[in-house]
Design a protein around this motif. Sequence first.
Motif, PDB file in Angstrom:
ATOM      1  N   ALA A 264     -26.750 -25.368   1.728  1.00  0.00           N
ATOM      2  CA  ALA A 264     -25.314 -25.081   1.840  1.00  0.00           C
ATOM      3  C   ALA A 264     -24.533 -25.729   0.708  1.00  0.00           C
ATOM      4  O   ALA A 264     -23.628 -25.103   0.125  1.00  0.00           O
TER       5      ALA A 264
ATOM      6  N   ALA B 227     -22.126 -24.134  -2.228  1.00  0.00           N
ATOM      7  CA  ALA B 227     -20.718 -24.533  -2.365  1.00  0.00           C
ATOM      8  C   ALA B 227     -20.409 -25.074  -3.750  1.00  0.00           C
ATOM      9  O   ALA B 227     -19.366 -24.745  -4.344  1.00  0.00           O
TER      10      ALA B 227
ATOM     11  N   LEU C 220     -21.245 -26.283   4.009  1.00  0.00           N
ATOM     12  CA  LEU C 220     -20.726 -25.316   3.050  1.00  0.00           C
ATOM     13  C   LEU C 220     -19.238 -25.545   2.790  1.00  0.00           C
ATOM     14  O   LEU C 220     -18.785 -25.492   1.640  1.00  0.00           O
TER      15      LEU C 220
END
Length: 263
Positions: free
Chosen positions: A15, A19, A127
């Motif tokens: 995640a 990001a 995220l």
Amino acid sequence: MEISNTSKTFIKDLAEFIALEYDEIITPLERIIESEDVAVFYDDYGNAFDGIIVYDSEFYIHINTKRGNRIETPRGRFTLAHELGHYFIDNHRNGLQKGLLEPHPSKNNEAKHQKIEREADYFASCLLMPEKRFSKDCYRRKFQFSIIEELAKKYHVSLTAFAIRFADIGNHPIMIVYCESNQVKWNWSSIDFPFKYLAGKNNKIPEDTLVGEYFNTGKGERKTEQLWAGDWFNCFSHEDEDRQIYEHFIPYKNKALCVIWED
């Protein structure tokens, strides 16, 4: 069922890699969706779910606006990030593609007993609030509730989502307690939070607390107040009972969120 440490590490790394491919502090979910060519539909689905991802030759995500999941809201963003977890986590995606995994309608703020839902929630948190950025924003700051308010706005997430993430990786131990109709529905705390057992029996809210007063009198307002640890927790000594703690209380109709900490 809890997530194993191995799974947590994999999900966190996945995640946060996604990001941090983008420079924006507010993770650009729409750009991530576009890069994966996943179809997302926002519509009124009654009270059936917040979000769901299905596979039929390709992936489709359905987001329920009836429950407040609009594209620009913190709730809607978390729901979309949760469904993206099912898409990006290998065993979720493969299970959906092969028909081994049934689509799981998700609902925010409700207990998740299935491991797959916990994993998707954890993916969403990582995220939207990657640890590398999150830790810098919290570094060497004395904790007070205003930090949660400030940074939840910065990351465009709900106070609840940010508080849970702070409990996991923040720089000060806290506990979050969510209540409905004079009952504790769930609580979440930092590993090093000094108290573990709530004083109320059978999930009833302890009376000598801000939230207890609210449900008993119907009166109360959003504020922070200093209490004794014995007001909230079962303590094993008089010294612990007399330790000073803080409760920040946020009421909404028959619901309330509390964040508790010690200086």
